[in-house]
Each structure stands twice: as structure tokens, then as C-alpha cells.
Write a protein that holds these residues in place. Structure first.
Motif, PDB file in Angstrom:
ATOM      1  N   ILE A   7       0.850  -1.185   0.000  1.00 31.42           N
ATOM      2  CA  ILE A   7       0.000   0.000   0.000  1.00 31.42           C
ATOM      3  C   ILE A   7       0.888   1.238   0.000  1.00 31.42           C
ATOM      4  CG2 ILE A   7      -0.247  -0.115   2.523  1.00 31.42           C
ATOM      5  CD1 ILE A   7      -3.070   1.143   2.083  1.00 31.42           C
ATOM      6  N   MET A  14      -6.626   8.517   0.904  1.00 30.86           N
ATOM      7  CA  MET A  14      -7.577   7.426   1.140  1.00 30.86           C
ATOM      8  C   MET A  14      -8.806   7.928   1.886  1.00 30.86           C
ATOM      9  SD  MET A  14      -5.434   3.950   1.911  1.00 30.86           S
ATOM     10  CE  MET A  14      -4.157   4.624   2.974  1.00 30.86           C
ATOM     11  N   PHE A  18     -12.566   7.441   0.259  1.00 33.11           N
ATOM     12  CA  PHE A  18     -13.628   6.665   0.905  1.00 33.11           C
ATOM     13  C   PHE A  18     -14.632   7.549   1.643  1.00 33.11           C
ATOM     14  CE2 PHE A  18     -10.030   3.614   0.741  1.00 33.11           C
ATOM     15  CZ  PHE A  18     -10.646   2.633  -0.027  1.00 33.11           C
ATOM     16  N   CYS A  96     -15.949  -4.533   6.358  1.00 35.70           N
ATOM     17  CA  CYS A  96     -15.069  -3.377   6.187  1.00 35.70           C
ATOM     18  C   CYS A  96     -14.377  -3.431   4.832  1.00 35.70           C
ATOM     19  CB  CYS A  96     -14.027  -3.315   7.310  1.00 35.70           C
ATOM     20  SG  CYS A  96     -12.927  -4.752   7.404  1.00 35.70           S
ATOM     21  N   LEU A  97     -13.719  -2.327   4.484  1.00 29.41           N
ATOM     22  CA  LEU A  97     -12.926  -2.214   3.265  1.00 29.41           C
ATOM     23  C   LEU A  97     -11.457  -2.138   3.662  1.00 29.41           C
ATOM     24  CD1 LEU A  97     -14.973   0.631   1.510  1.00 29.41           C
ATOM     25  CD2 LEU A  97     -15.371  -1.843   1.367  1.00 29.41           C
ATOM     26  N   PRO A  99      -7.932  -1.191   1.920  1.00 29.54           N
ATOM     27  CA  PRO A  99      -7.282  -0.672   0.708  1.00 29.54           C
ATOM     28  C   PRO A  99      -5.865  -1.204   0.547  1.00 29.54           C
ATOM     29  CG  PRO A  99      -7.331   1.007   2.419  1.00 29.54           C
ATOM     30  CD  PRO A  99      -8.079  -0.170   2.965  1.00 29.54           C
ATOM     31  N   PRO A 126      -6.593   2.175  -6.855  1.00 29.80           N
ATOM     32  CA  PRO A 126      -6.518   1.425  -5.598  1.00 29.80           C
ATOM     33  C   PRO A 126      -7.234   0.086  -5.714  1.00 29.80           C
ATOM     34  CG  PRO A 126      -8.136   3.176  -5.431  1.00 29.80           C
ATOM     35  CD  PRO A 126      -7.429   3.376  -6.727  1.00 29.80           C
ATOM     36  N   VAL A 128      -9.256  -2.670  -3.463  1.00 32.54           N
ATOM     37  CA  VAL A 128      -9.989  -2.668  -2.200  1.00 32.54           C
ATOM     38  C   VAL A 128     -10.495  -4.081  -1.924  1.00 32.54           C
ATOM     39  CG1 VAL A 128     -11.956  -1.728  -0.929  1.00 32.54           C
ATOM     40  CG2 VAL A 128     -10.652  -0.255  -2.485  1.00 32.54           C
ATOM     41  N   ILE A 167     -12.231  -8.716  -4.322  1.00 30.40           N
ATOM     42  CA  ILE A 167     -11.863  -7.337  -4.665  1.00 30.40           C
ATOM     43  C   ILE A 167     -13.138  -6.583  -5.033  1.00 30.40           C
ATOM     44  CG2 ILE A 167     -10.524  -5.910  -6.251  1.00 30.40           C
ATOM     45  CD1 ILE A 167      -8.653  -8.420  -6.549  1.00 30.40           C
ATOM     46  N   ALA A 170     -15.609   0.232  -6.843  1.00 32.82           N
ATOM     47  CA  ALA A 170     -16.099   1.395  -6.095  1.00 32.82           C
ATOM     48  C   ALA A 170     -17.617   1.410  -5.963  1.00 32.82           C
ATOM     49  CB  ALA A 170     -15.609   2.681  -6.758  1.00 32.82           C
ATOM     50  N   TRP A 173     -18.732  -0.569  -2.804  1.00 31.46           N
ATOM     51  CA  TRP A 173     -18.235  -0.315  -1.449  1.00 31.46           C
ATOM     52  C   TRP A 173     -19.378  -0.103  -0.468  1.00 31.46           C
ATOM     53  CZ3 TRP A 173     -14.084   3.883  -2.990  1.00 31.46           C
ATOM     54  CH2 TRP A 173     -13.053   3.248  -3.720  1.00 31.46           C
TER      55      TRP A 173
END
Length: 220
Positions: A7, A14, A18, A96-97, A99, A126, A128, A167, A170, A173
């Protein structure tokens, strides 16, 4: 499975990406060799919005007497996550996410040594991962911990390893975080080959102490 990742995106970037309020004690960035039991960036949802916080990578079930009382749970299998006592409550209530820039996997050719690969988004954006999280302990001993959800690999990824992190794109999410009602279970599928790139990297990453951008550079 997913046992290492990289990362490099700045914490403030970030937080904006988010739309999450960042904690003051986020892990140092960049980290080209994120290993289990270290603190990682995690996005989760509270009543007043999303937060970007540090969590221990290595899920600690509530019944553990110590964080090392049982197996190190860095991954949760999508196929059984809703049934396993360690994960089923978190799967319903604490998603949760996580990254990343990409993750490492090792392939062993017939008769040879394991060779590391780096897998990252084809658009260089990114990556996720779908995750679950849990709090363990009380007061000053409290630990927030998490695990990465994995599923059966398909396509080119299956030639390297039989498992892959889930994965999330977006547009999914919010669904995974529970902000858009039910349906998160349908997101636990393998990413399509065209959304990922794969390349061999040097064996320096075999050491969990190795660091630096050279770790993710392609080799012949």
C-alpha cells in the motif's frame, strides 16, 4: 489466500477517496510488504459515517483468552464465512474495506522453488479488499482486528494460486459496508482477469523484513 500486500496511497488521499474520517494513529505509508499481525488501514461504518482506522491484520475471535490463543486468522473463506463461529457475526454486522495497491502470491513450478507474483488493478487505481472486523478485550487491552475475505480463483489467477481476495469495485463499497441494504453476499466473487495485471517479482519479498519499491518491480 492473501498473505502479503502493498500500500502506497497517502492516508489523507484514502480518507477523501472513501469519504471517511481518518484516525490520528494510522500506519506509516508507503509499505511495500504488509505482513500479518501488523496494523493496516481499514474503512468501516459507524452511525455517524465512515471511519478510516488502524486494525491488526489477524482476526481475533471473542473467545480467545489472548490474541495468540488459536490459529492466526488473516483470511476468511467466502464459501463458509456465514457458517464459521469465528466469522458469522462479523460477516453480518461488521464488514469493512481494506485498501491496497496490490498483493503478492507465490507459485511453485513443478520441481522448483516458490516464485512470487504481484497482482494489481489493471487501471493502476486502488485495490480494495472485502474484509470483516472484530474487537477483542477490554479497556487498554482492547484490540481491533480484521481478516480479508477470499474466494476461489478463476482465469489466470487460478494458474498462480487457487484462492484470491474478494476485490470490490467502487460501486460496491457501500453495499459491502451495509449502507445500501442487503445483497453483500453476492459480491463475494473472483475478479475478472481483465481487471487485473500479473507480473513476476524478485524473491526479496520472501523475507517479511524486506521493504522498498523494488519489491513490486517486474522481473523477467
Amino acid at each position: 489466500m492473501c498473505g502479503r500486500f502493498a500500500i502506497t496511497h497517502a492516508s489523507d488521499a484514502m480518507a477523501r477517496l472513501f469519504e471517511a474520517a481518518p484516525a490520528n494513529n494510522l500506519p506509516d505509508i508507503p509499505n511495500y510488504n504488509v505482513c500479518p499481525t501488523t496494523q493496516i488501514h481499514v474503512v468501516f461504518r459507524e452511525d455517524n459515517g465512515r471511519r478510516l482506522v488502524p486494525m491488526r491484520w489477524g482476526f481475533v475471535p471473542r473467545w480467545y483468552k489472548t490474541p495468540t490463543d488459536g490459529p492466526l486468522l488473516i483470511n476468511a473463506r467466502a464459501e463458509t464465512i456465514a457458517e464459521k463461529p469465528a466469522f458469522r457475526e462479523a460477516c453480518r454486522q461488521r464488514r469493512c474495506l481494506i485498501p491496497a495497491d496490490g498483493f503478492y502470491e507465490w507459485f511453485r513450478p513443478e520441481g522448483g522453488d516458490k516464485l512470487p507474483w504481484f497482482i494489481q488493478p489493471a487501471d493502476e487505481g486502488p485495490m480494495v479488499f472485502a474484509g470483516i472486523w472484530q474487537e477483542w478485550g477490554a479497556s487498554e487491552d482492547r484490540i481491533s482486528s480484521c481478516a480479508i475475505v477470499t474466494t476461489e480463483a478463476t482465469g489466470h489467477m487460478a494458474e498462480i494460486h487457487h484462492r484470491i481476495p474478494v476485490i470490490l469495485q467502487a460501486e460496491n463499497w457501500a453495499k459491502w459496508l451495509g449502507e445500501e441494504g442487503r445483497g453483500a453476499a453476492r459480491l463475494m466473487t473472483a475478479a475478472a482477469d481483465e481487471t487485473l495485471t500479473f507480473h513476476r517479482v524478485g524473491t526479496a519479498v520472501n523475507s517479511n523484513r524486506a521493504q522498498g519499491p523494488d519489491l513490486i518491480e517486474e522481473i523477467d
